[in-house]
Design a protein around this motif. Structure first.
Motif, PDB file in Angstrom:
ATOM      1  N   SER A   1      11.215 -37.406  19.695  1.00 31.57           N
ATOM      2  CA  SER A   1      11.646 -38.452  18.446  1.00 31.57           C
ATOM      3  C   SER A   1      11.803 -37.434  17.122  1.00 31.57           C
ATOM      4  CB  SER A   1      10.571 -39.425  18.465  1.00 31.57           C
ATOM      5  OG  SER A   1       9.180 -38.536  17.768  1.00 31.57           O
ATOM      6  N   LEU A   2      11.927 -36.236  16.960  1.00 30.14           N
ATOM      7  CA  LEU A   2      12.231 -35.579  15.660  1.00 30.14           C
ATOM      8  C   LEU A   2      13.464 -36.126  14.967  1.00 30.14           C
ATOM      9  CD1 LEU A   2      14.519 -33.345  15.747  1.00 30.14           C
ATOM     10  CD2 LEU A   2      12.978 -32.207  17.431  1.00 30.14           C
ATOM     11  N   ARG A   3      13.481 -36.208  13.521  1.00 30.06           N
ATOM     12  CA  ARG A   3      14.634 -36.703  12.952  1.00 30.06           C
ATOM     13  C   ARG A   3      15.120 -35.728  11.929  1.00 30.06           C
ATOM     14  NH1 ARG A   3      11.611 -41.852  10.446  1.00 30.06           N
ATOM     15  NH2 ARG A   3       9.827 -40.104  10.144  1.00 30.06           N
ATOM     16  N   MET A   4      14.747 -34.597  11.717  1.00 29.70           N
ATOM     17  CA  MET A   4      15.331 -33.902  10.709  1.00 29.70           C
ATOM     18  C   MET A   4      16.721 -33.572  10.966  1.00 29.70           C
ATOM     19  SD  MET A   4      14.028 -30.096   9.271  1.00 29.70           S
ATOM     20  CE  MET A   4      15.188 -28.679   9.755  1.00 29.70           C
ATOM     21  N   ALA A   5      17.879 -33.957  10.244  1.00 33.57           N
ATOM     22  CA  ALA A   5      19.223 -33.908  10.538  1.00 33.57           C
ATOM     23  C   ALA A   5      19.819 -32.758  10.171  1.00 33.57           C
ATOM     24  CB  ALA A   5      19.651 -34.919   9.544  1.00 33.57           C
ATOM     25  N   ALA A   6      20.630 -32.262  11.120  1.00 35.85           N
ATOM     26  CA  ALA A   6      21.436 -30.921  10.769  1.00 35.85           C
ATOM     27  C   ALA A   6      22.988 -31.779  10.988  1.00 35.85           C
ATOM     28  CB  ALA A   6      21.254 -30.092  11.867  1.00 35.85           C
ATOM     29  N   VAL A   7      23.600 -31.992   9.808  1.00 36.81           N
ATOM     30  CA  VAL A   7      25.067 -32.312   9.959  1.00 36.81           C
ATOM     31  C   VAL A   7      26.082 -31.227   9.865  1.00 36.81           C
ATOM     32  CG1 VAL A   7      26.778 -33.879   8.813  1.00 36.81           C
ATOM     33  CG2 VAL A   7      24.242 -34.313   8.784  1.00 36.81           C
ATOM     34  N   PRO A   8      27.002 -31.231  10.906  1.00 32.70           N
ATOM     35  CA  PRO A   8      27.996 -29.996  10.712  1.00 32.70           C
ATOM     36  C   PRO A   8      28.761 -30.165   9.523  1.00 32.70           C
ATOM     37  CG  PRO A   8      28.160 -31.320  12.639  1.00 32.70           C
ATOM     38  CD  PRO A   8      27.122 -31.899  11.968  1.00 32.70           C
ATOM     39  N   ASP A   9      29.134 -29.150   8.956  1.00 33.25           N
ATOM     40  CA  ASP A   9      30.074 -28.956   7.721  1.00 33.25           C
ATOM     41  C   ASP A   9      30.594 -27.823   7.555  1.00 33.25           C
ATOM     42  OD1 ASP A   9      31.191 -29.515   5.291  1.00 33.25           O
ATOM     43  OD2 ASP A   9      29.561 -29.064   3.963  1.00 33.25           O
ATOM     44  N   GLY A  10      32.066 -27.565   7.944  1.00 33.42           N
ATOM     45  CA  GLY A  10      32.628 -26.386   8.081  1.00 33.42           C
ATOM     46  C   GLY A  10      31.972 -25.414   9.404  1.00 33.42           C
ATOM     47  N   ASP A  11      31.496 -24.457   8.745  1.00 36.46           N
ATOM     48  CA  ASP A  11      31.002 -23.441   9.941  1.00 36.46           C
ATOM     49  C   ASP A  11      29.405 -23.505   9.725  1.00 36.46           C
ATOM     50  OD1 ASP A  11      33.456 -22.504  10.736  1.00 36.46           O
ATOM     51  OD2 ASP A  11      33.495 -20.694   9.149  1.00 36.46           O
ATOM     52  N   ASP A  12      28.898 -24.210   8.908  1.00 36.11           N
ATOM     53  CA  ASP A  12      27.535 -24.490   8.645  1.00 36.11           C
ATOM     54  C   ASP A  12      27.080 -25.921   9.302  1.00 36.11           C
ATOM     55  OD1 ASP A  12      27.607 -21.954   7.274  1.00 36.11           O
ATOM     56  OD2 ASP A  12      27.574 -23.138   5.490  1.00 36.11           O
ATOM     57  N   TYR A  13      25.610 -25.919   9.241  1.00 39.52           N
ATOM     58  CA  TYR A  13      24.899 -27.077   9.529  1.00 39.52           C
ATOM     59  C   TYR A  13      24.148 -27.438   8.070  1.00 39.52           C
ATOM     60  CZ  TYR A  13      25.393 -27.095  14.433  1.00 39.52           C
ATOM     61  OH  TYR A  13      25.793 -27.134  15.954  1.00 39.52           O
ATOM     62  N   VAL A  14      24.109 -28.756   7.694  1.00 36.49           N
ATOM     63  CA  VAL A  14      23.421 -29.070   6.547  1.00 36.49           C
ATOM     64  C   VAL A  14      22.040 -29.706   6.987  1.00 36.49           C
ATOM     65  CG1 VAL A  14      23.398 -30.222   4.217  1.00 36.49           C
ATOM     66  CG2 VAL A  14      25.410 -29.258   5.130  1.00 36.49           C
ATOM     67  N   LEU A  15      20.799 -29.206   6.600  1.00 35.23           N
ATOM     68  CA  LEU A  15      19.796 -29.656   6.858  1.00 35.23           C
ATOM     69  C   LEU A  15      18.980 -30.458   5.969  1.00 35.23           C
ATOM     70  CD1 LEU A  15      20.604 -27.528   9.183  1.00 35.23           C
ATOM     71  CD2 LEU A  15      18.028 -26.763   9.055  1.00 35.23           C
ATOM     72  N   ASN A  16      18.403 -31.669   6.211  1.00 34.16           N
ATOM     73  CA  ASN A  16      17.361 -32.443   5.400  1.00 34.16           C
ATOM     74  C   ASN A  16      16.505 -32.870   6.365  1.00 34.16           C
ATOM     75  OD1 ASN A  16      18.664 -32.937   2.624  1.00 34.16           O
ATOM     76  ND2 ASN A  16      20.529 -32.983   3.780  1.00 34.16           N
ATOM     77  N   GLY A  17      15.292 -32.881   5.918  1.00 37.20           N
ATOM     78  CA  GLY A  17      13.998 -33.284   6.510  1.00 37.20           C
ATOM     79  C   GLY A  17      12.812 -32.400   6.275  1.00 37.20           C
ATOM     80  N   SER A  18      11.889 -32.522   7.139  1.00 38.17           N
ATOM     81  CA  SER A  18      10.901 -31.750   6.931  1.00 38.17           C
ATOM     82  C   SER A  18      10.180 -31.520   8.390  1.00 38.17           C
ATOM     83  CB  SER A  18       9.681 -32.275   6.140  1.00 38.17           C
ATOM     84  OG  SER A  18       9.115 -33.529   6.765  1.00 38.17           O
ATOM     85  N   LYS A  19       9.151 -30.229   8.503  1.00 38.97           N
ATOM     86  CA  LYS A  19       8.389 -29.877   9.629  1.00 38.97           C
ATOM     87  C   LYS A  19       6.964 -29.590   9.060  1.00 38.97           C
ATOM     88  CE  LYS A  19      11.935 -29.432  12.474  1.00 38.97           C
ATOM     89  NZ  LYS A  19      11.779 -30.329  13.649  1.00 38.97           N
ATOM     90  N   ILE A  20       6.003 -29.962  10.070  1.00 36.11           N
ATOM     91  CA  ILE A  20       4.602 -29.924   9.606  1.00 36.11           C
ATOM     92  C   ILE A  20       3.956 -29.290  10.672  1.00 36.11           C
ATOM     93  CG2 ILE A  20       3.989 -32.024  10.751  1.00 36.11           C
ATOM     94  CD1 ILE A  20       2.432 -32.847   8.100  1.00 36.11           C
ATOM     95  N   TRP A  21       2.727 -28.862  10.351  1.00 34.15           N
ATOM     96  CA  TRP A  21       1.895 -27.982  10.942  1.00 34.15           C
ATOM     97  C   TRP A  21       2.351 -26.636  11.282  1.00 34.15           C
ATOM     98  CZ3 TRP A  21      -1.890 -30.877   9.611  1.00 34.15           C
ATOM     99  CH2 TRP A  21      -1.950 -32.230   9.802  1.00 34.15           C
TER     100      TRP A  21
END
Length: 394
Positions: free
Chosen positions: A141-161
């Motif tokens: 159910s994880l939600r941290m997004a990785a959106v392709p942008d050119g040769d990169d992914y753009v990440l937004n979200g968080s991780k815990i523990w």
């Protein structure tokens, strides 16, 4: 379980003992003896890793072509047992035991050439970005997004523990690259430099008073798509492979040493004279014999080039629950002294005076830290469901 050692194995054991006597410093022994969880702070684990790397013994489970030792399973067991007996500090597992095997299996030639030598030397110190707020045992159910942008992914979200994120210069993450289909089908496995702009680490202090855990925030973090391991949206397959190695292992050697120490502490405090306590001690010893048998099955599978499979779930249940029972016996042996909070005094090489016998310093912190053992790496309830489904066909 008692192993009938060959003459070569006995000679190897003496070689290991001589090496530990010569290279394992008093400071490292004390750090290992005062460990209160499966993790130890980076300065101690890296110091020991560099010594082992110089010897060529840092990755006994790796194939020889990637820097492994070429030891037999018996030799690996001997090495793990002797390190536990000598109170050697544990090496950080996120790199050598988790992402390392994943890269060998799924990594590109370029990824293997770059990361594996740095894993061995300790130049890269890894943490694991799996759990999120609301996505722990239900990891899909994880939600941290990785959106392709050119040769990169753009990440937004968080991780815990996230264990040792405050020490790590690398993190391997599961990210959401698609919301179509089943949740497991839209996850991707990424390797990320912790110095990348937009990453923030905030501490989480545990009940024991230790700082092992963290929350990690990602705010428009750009990660090259070349850092993807496996195919896009196929990270769940990679993650399951990694978890087999996280859940499996060679835990019985350390558990046996820990139980032996608790037995001696209980004898010194007079607790072992209690028939009920002694019975639970014998039950713990019987459990360890069962764990050793499971480990041998897993190690035999690995030797044959197979994955641990559901046996790793079985071992995870056995070893973590056995560890907690040993901790409970340790708390009883410590008595009232175990309830005294002495965080500063129990740090390696601390010169501060402490209350009670030395073994009471770590009894309660170890108990608190290891309560999480039946949760992390996939809760034991989840492991029982896996066994019921895969092994029993229920």
């Amino acid at each position: 379980m008692e192993f009938a050692l060959s003459a070569d194995d006995l000679a190897f054991r003496e070689e290991v003992r001589s090496f530990l006597k010569e290279r394992l410093t008093p400071e490292l022994r004390e750090a290992g003896a005062r460990m209160t969880s499966v993790f130890i702070d980076k300065p101690w684990s890296i110091a020991w890793q560099k010594i082992l790397h110089e010897k060529g013994w840092v990755a006994p489970d790796w194939p020889v072509e990637h820097g492994g030792t070429g030891w037999t399973e018996t030799q690996r067991y001997i090495f793990a047992s002797e390190c536990a007996l000598a109170s050697a500090p544990a090496l950080a597992p996120q790199g050598l035991k988790m992402v390392g095997p994943v890269l060998m299996h799924y990594g590109t030639p370029e990824q293997k050439a770059h990361y594996l030598p740095r894993l061995l030397s300790g130049e890269d110190f890894w943490c694991q970005g799996y759990s999120e707020p609301g996505s722990g045992s239900d990891l899909a159910s994880l939600r941290m997004a990785a959106v392709p942008d050119g040769d990169d992914y753009v990440l937004n979200g968080s991780k815990i523990w996230t264990t040792h994120a405050h020490f790590a210069n690398r993190i391997f993450c599961l990210v959401r690259t698609s919301t179509a289909g089943k949740p497991q089908e839209g996850i991707t496995f990424l390797l990320i430099d912790m110095e990348t702009p937009g990453i923030t680490v905030r501490p989480i202090l545990s009940l024991s008073g230790d700082h092992d855990l963290n929350e990690v925030f990602f705010d428009d973090v750009r990660v090259p798509q070349a850092n993807r391991v496996g195919r896009e949206n196929d990270g769940w397959t990679v993650a399951k492979y990694l978890l087999e190695f996280e859940r499996g292992g060679r835990a019985s050697a350390g558990l046996k040493v820990g139980l032996g120490r608790v037995r001696e502490q209980a004898r010194a405090e007079g607790v072992l004279a209690d028939p009920a306590y002694r019975r639970r001690m014998l039950e713990a010893e019987a459990n360890l014999s069962a764990i050793e048998m499971t480990e041998q099955l897993i190690l035999s599978a690995l030797t044959g080039g197979k994955n641990p499979g559901p046996l790793s779930s079985l071992l995870k249940i056995q070893s973590t629950e056995a560890m907690q029972k040993i901790d409970e016996l340790g708390i009883e042996a410590a008595g009232l002294y175990g309830s005294v909070e002495q965080t500063a005094a129990r740090q390696p090489m601390s010169q501060l005076p402490y209350v009670g016998p030395e073994h009471s310093l770590t009894a309660m912190p170890r108990y608190f830290n290891n309560r999480a053992a039946t949760i992390y790496g996939g809760s034991n309830e989840i492991q029982r469901n896996l066994i019921a489904k895969i092994v029993l066909g229920l």
